[in-house]
Design an enzyme around this catalytic site. Structure first.
Site, PDB file in Angstrom:
ATOM      1  N   ASP A   1       0.776  -1.134  -0.229  1.00  0.00           N
ATOM      2  CA  ASP A   1      -0.014  -0.055   0.031  1.00  0.00           C
ATOM      3  C   ASP A   1       1.013   1.234   0.256  1.00  0.00           C
ATOM      4  OD1 ASP A   1      -1.816   2.184   0.530  1.00  0.00           O
ATOM      5  OD2 ASP A   1      -2.254   1.388   2.590  1.00  0.00           O
TER       6      ASP A   1
ATOM      7  N   LYS B   1       2.682  11.236  -3.221  1.00  0.00           N
ATOM      8  CA  LYS B   1       1.572  10.669  -4.176  1.00  0.00           C
ATOM      9  C   LYS B   1       0.694  11.609  -4.979  1.00  0.00           C
ATOM     10  CE  LYS B   1      -1.549   6.936  -3.299  1.00  0.00           C
ATOM     11  NZ  LYS B   1      -2.240   6.008  -2.316  1.00  0.00           N
TER      12      LYS B   1
ATOM     13  N   GLU C   1      -7.296   0.442  -4.320  1.00  0.00           N
ATOM     14  CA  GLU C   1      -7.310   0.184  -2.802  1.00  0.00           C
ATOM     15  C   GLU C   1      -8.637  -0.082  -2.362  1.00  0.00           C
ATOM     16  OE1 GLU C   1      -6.083   4.294  -2.037  1.00  0.00           O
ATOM     17  OE2 GLU C   1      -4.111   3.680  -2.781  1.00  0.00           O
TER      18      GLU C   1
ATOM     19  N   ASP D   1     -12.932   5.343   2.631  1.00  0.00           N
ATOM     20  CA  ASP D   1     -11.733   5.505   3.077  1.00  0.00           C
ATOM     21  C   ASP D   1     -11.325   6.859   3.405  1.00  0.00           C
ATOM     22  OD1 ASP D   1      -8.883   5.571   3.079  1.00  0.00           O
ATOM     23  OD2 ASP D   1      -8.523   4.540   1.284  1.00  0.00           O
TER      24      ASP D   1
HETATM   25  P1  ADP Z   1      -3.320   7.191   4.141  1.00  0.00           P
HETATM   26  O1  ADP Z   1      -4.033   6.401   3.411  1.00  0.00           O
HETATM   27  O2  ADP Z   1      -3.509   8.708   3.628  1.00  0.00           O
HETATM   28  O3  ADP Z   1      -1.766   6.945   3.838  1.00  0.00           O
HETATM   29  P2  ADP Z   1      -3.571   6.295   6.695  1.00  0.00           P
HETATM   30  O4  ADP Z   1      -4.921   5.421   6.317  1.00  0.00           O
HETATM   31  O5  ADP Z   1      -2.564   5.914   7.087  1.00  0.00           O
HETATM   32  O6  ADP Z   1      -3.314   7.256   5.543  1.00  0.00           O
HETATM   33  O7  ADP Z   1      -4.235   7.257   7.598  1.00  0.00           O
HETATM   34  C1  ADP Z   1      -3.419   8.434   8.245  1.00  0.00           C
HETATM   35  C2  ADP Z   1      -4.382   9.084   9.255  1.00  0.00           C
HETATM   36  O8  ADP Z   1      -5.039   8.742  10.282  1.00  0.00           O
HETATM   37  C3  ADP Z   1      -3.537  10.436   9.832  1.00  0.00           C
HETATM   38  O9  ADP Z   1      -4.117  11.367   9.805  1.00  0.00           O
HETATM   39  C4  ADP Z   1      -3.571   9.871  11.262  1.00  0.00           C
HETATM   40  O10 ADP Z   1      -3.434  10.768  12.456  1.00  0.00           O
HETATM   41  C5  ADP Z   1      -5.002   8.978  11.475  1.00  0.00           C
HETATM   42  N1  ADP Z   1      -5.394   8.313  12.400  1.00  0.00           N
HETATM   43  C6  ADP Z   1      -4.407   7.145  13.058  1.00  0.00           C
HETATM   44  N2  ADP Z   1      -4.945   6.517  13.848  1.00  0.00           N
HETATM   45  C7  ADP Z   1      -5.921   7.332  14.521  1.00  0.00           C
HETATM   46  C8  ADP Z   1      -6.895   7.039  15.553  1.00  0.00           C
HETATM   47  N3  ADP Z   1      -6.671   5.958  16.317  1.00  0.00           N
HETATM   48  N4  ADP Z   1      -7.826   8.073  15.591  1.00  0.00           N
HETATM   49  C9  ADP Z   1      -8.038   8.896  14.759  1.00  0.00           C
HETATM   50  N5  ADP Z   1      -7.104   9.198  13.754  1.00  0.00           N
HETATM   51  C10 ADP Z   1      -6.293   8.317  13.470  1.00  0.00           C
HETATM   52 MG    MG Z   2      -4.853   4.604   2.412  1.00  0.00          MG
END
Ligand code: ADP
Ligand code: MG
Length: 633
Positions: A10, A72, A173, A195
């Protein structure tokens, strides 16, 4: 572990992950630091070494000009596509990027293209997997957002190749997330994948038939996610600090970074606790402390999460479905851990969403499942076939600068479609095929994917040739376009090389790490192609001047054309790509009236009953004109 082991990756905007199949169950491979998530951050350290992930994060604050995140957002895009991103993100671009060129990002002294930076992240993931397995890893499945266009997909594939990975498949995704939940075993139903990540929101509607996934609609907001929530809390903290403590720390990068860290920790705590405390050390021995109750937090973020409703409704509308027709809802992205978000999704679709898997890992887990399918690994998954859709319509430009759609948006891929066209100019022997992507009516409002010419069509009266244009999109979303004049059998085709993609040669050179030369190659190729185009149009003009139409121009018009002609001749053999390009464009513009007159005279001649051969137009203008819509099927 054998070297032909296939991993699932991913490659996220905020975080990236690599996963594999542990028997029948997918699992994430942790990094050396024991953490599953690799932040999508790349930086140069004090010794000019590339660092990636958690280790690179501190440089975002300490030396922002030597680090980059959210790359990205720039994948497969051109300078004119990213004005919005440049306003919102501190991308340091090379100064001399022109329209039509691959972007280059400055990190310290060096410049890197977006695929090169993504490749550095992929290399880190590859290394993590190799350390984990104790052997080489060369094959991968990489996920991309469902809305990624051809150029963005191609750029992702290029990144994989630069990282030394054989990218067996790009998977959307939401499709990967559904696979991770094994929803294919349900046979039939409708799945909504919601998502909400760090900076982007995507909603996808998938249809399951006989265990096969088909994405039937996608929507979203590329500037909506956890970052917006963080920024709300940061604003409050900054106001508090100014109001209560009389300190203005807005311009103090390091303090703001500390506040950001505290805010994210509090946000994460609030996903499972009724209250959290913000606690930040400030300059001058001061300290900021504030209690944040969950209820106040939820009120604060309501407007942010409400912004996901519109895209969800639009996706349902595009899919022609009512919320009640949704059978399964899957949550993806770290921000869906927030209880209020889960509640909103549940209300919206009238279903309890799937939350058993970590929402920030589920896409990588699904990519690992897909990797096994391709590897012919597991019996259970061998039968599965994944279908995706084209997020935007694809078509070509027809006479008058109008877009003619050939494959409509949200069509299932792999896909193919054929349309028939004809010529608009008497005796036209070159037919320009301009491939477009988008929903807009005018070609200039759509994204230009590629141009090519169908050459050597025997001269025929306008409207006579029968040109078959065929679009073919493979399972990776990569497109092949072919054009064939049926009466003569002349044909031409291209694999759509996206406007901002890297050439194969470039990717190869990058593999050898000769980044600088690759750029030079690219420019060289552009110059050569522009020279060739200049020759074509100049030759057409020489012919045009022998035509009656030339004498119908006013002497001022003729002088102007000749000035433009001289200007192009003067630059065309030089190395200045932009000068040649401008010369071509202005001459094209300047000879428009001549072309019109030539067309009129051809029609008049045809009406007088003269044979085509006598018109002096047996060879039409050489610069290809776009096709015209045909009356025949
Ligand atoms: P991406 O797909 O954009 O790379 P992710 O799916 O990894 O991102 O999500 C990252 C986001 O999720 C960040 O903004 C992070 O702060 C938030 N995040 C991660 N864990 C939690 C949580 N327990 N509660 C709220 N927000 C969260
Ligand atoms: Mg993602």
């Amino acid at each position: 572990m054998t070297s032909d082991f296939i991993v699932g990756i991913d490659l996220g905007t905020t975080n990236s992950l690599v996963a594999y199949m542990q028997g029948e169950i997918p699992a994430v491979i942790p990094g050396e630091d024991g953490l599953n998530l690799v932040p999508s951050v790349v930086a140069l350290d004090e010794k000019n070494q590339v660092v990636v992930g958690n280790a690179a994060r501190k440089y975002l604050i300490e030396t922002p000009e030597r680090s980059v995140y959210s790359v990205k957002r720039l994948m497969g895009r051109g300078i004119e596509d990213i004005t919005e991103e440049l306003k919102l993100f501190p991308f340091h671009l090379a100064d001399d990027i022109q329209a039509g060129e691959v972007l280059r990002i400055k990190i310290g002294e060096r410049t890197y293209t977006p695929p090169e930076i993504s490749a550095l992240i992929l290399r880190q993931l590859k290394r993590n997997a190799e350390r984990f397995f104790g052997g080489p890893v060369a094959k991968a499945v990489i996920t991309v957002p469902a809305y990624f266009n051809d150029a963005q997909r191609q750029a992702t594939k290029d990144a994989g190749r630069i990282a030394g990975l054989d990218v067996l498949r790009l998977v959307n995704e939401p499709t990967a997330a559904s696979l991770a939940y094994g929803l294919d075993k349900k046979k039939n139903g409708i799945v909504a994948v919601y998502d909400l990540g760090g900076g982007t929101f995507d909603i996808s509607i998938l249809k399951l038939h006989d265990g096969i996934f088909e994405v039937i609609a996608t929507n979203g907001d590329t500037h909506l996610g956890g970052d917006d929530i963080d920024n709300l809390l940061i604003t409050i903290a900054l106001d508090d600090i100014r109001g209560d403590l009389g300190l203005d720390v807005r311009r103090n990068g390091e303090t703001v970074a500390r506040i950001r860290k505290a805010v994210i920790e509090a946000k994460i705590a609030l996903s499972s606790q009724a209250s959290a405390t913000l606690d930040v050390e400030l300059p001058g021995g001061k300290r900021y402390q504030r209690e944040v109750p969950q209820q106040a937090f939820e009120q604060l973020i309501q407007p942010v999460i409400d912004r996901t409703v519109g895209p969800c409704k639009q996706a349902l509308k595009d899919a022609n479905l009512k919320p009640a027709q949704i059978d399964e809802v899957v949550l993806v992205g770290g921000s869906t851990r927030i209880p209020k978000v889960r509640q909103l999704v549940q209300n919206l679709f009238g279903r309890v969403p799937h939350t058993d898997l970590n929402p920030d890992e589920v896409v990588a887990l699904g990519a690992a499942v897909q990797a096994t399918i391709l590897g012919g690994g597991s019996e259970v998954t061998k039968e599965m076939l994944l279908l995706d859709v084209t997020p935007l319509s694809l078509g070509i430009e027809v006479a008058g600068g109008v877009t003619d759609k050939i494959i409509l948006r949200n069509s299932t891929i792999p896909a193919s479609a054929t349309q028939y066209y004809t010529t608009q100019v008497e005796g036209q022997t070159n037919v320009a095929i301009h491939v477009l992507q988008g929903e807009r009516e005018l070609a200039r409002d759509c994204r230009s994917l590629a141009r090519f010419d169908l050459k050597g069509v025997p001269p025929m009266p306008a409207g006579m040739p029968r040109i078959e244009v065929k679009f073919l999109i493979d399972a990776n979303g990569i497109m092949q376009v072919s054009a064939r004049e049926q009466r003569s059998g002349k044909e031409a085709q291209i694999e759509v090389q996206p406007s901002y993609g890297l050439t194969d040669e470039q990717v190869e050179s990058m593999l050898l790490e000769s980044f600088d030369y690759a750029e030079e190659d690219f420019r060289q190729r552009q110059v050569i192609e522009a020279r060739r185009e200049a020759d074509t149009i100049l030759a057409a003009l020489v012919k045009g001047k022998k035509n009656d139409a030339w004498r119908q121009l006013t002497s001022a018009e003729r002088r102007k054309v000749e000035t433009l002609e001289k200007a192009l001749v003067a630059v065309k053999d030089g190395d200045d790509y932009h000068a040649i390009r401008t010369g071509i464009d202005t001459l094209n513009q300047g000879t428009m009236r001549l072309a019109e007159l030539m067309m009129d005279s051809a029609v008049t001649t045809a009406l007088k009953g003269k044979a085509m051969d006598d018109t002096g137009l047996e060879e039409g203008p050489q610069a290809g004109h776009p096709v015209a819509k045909a009356d025949f099927e």
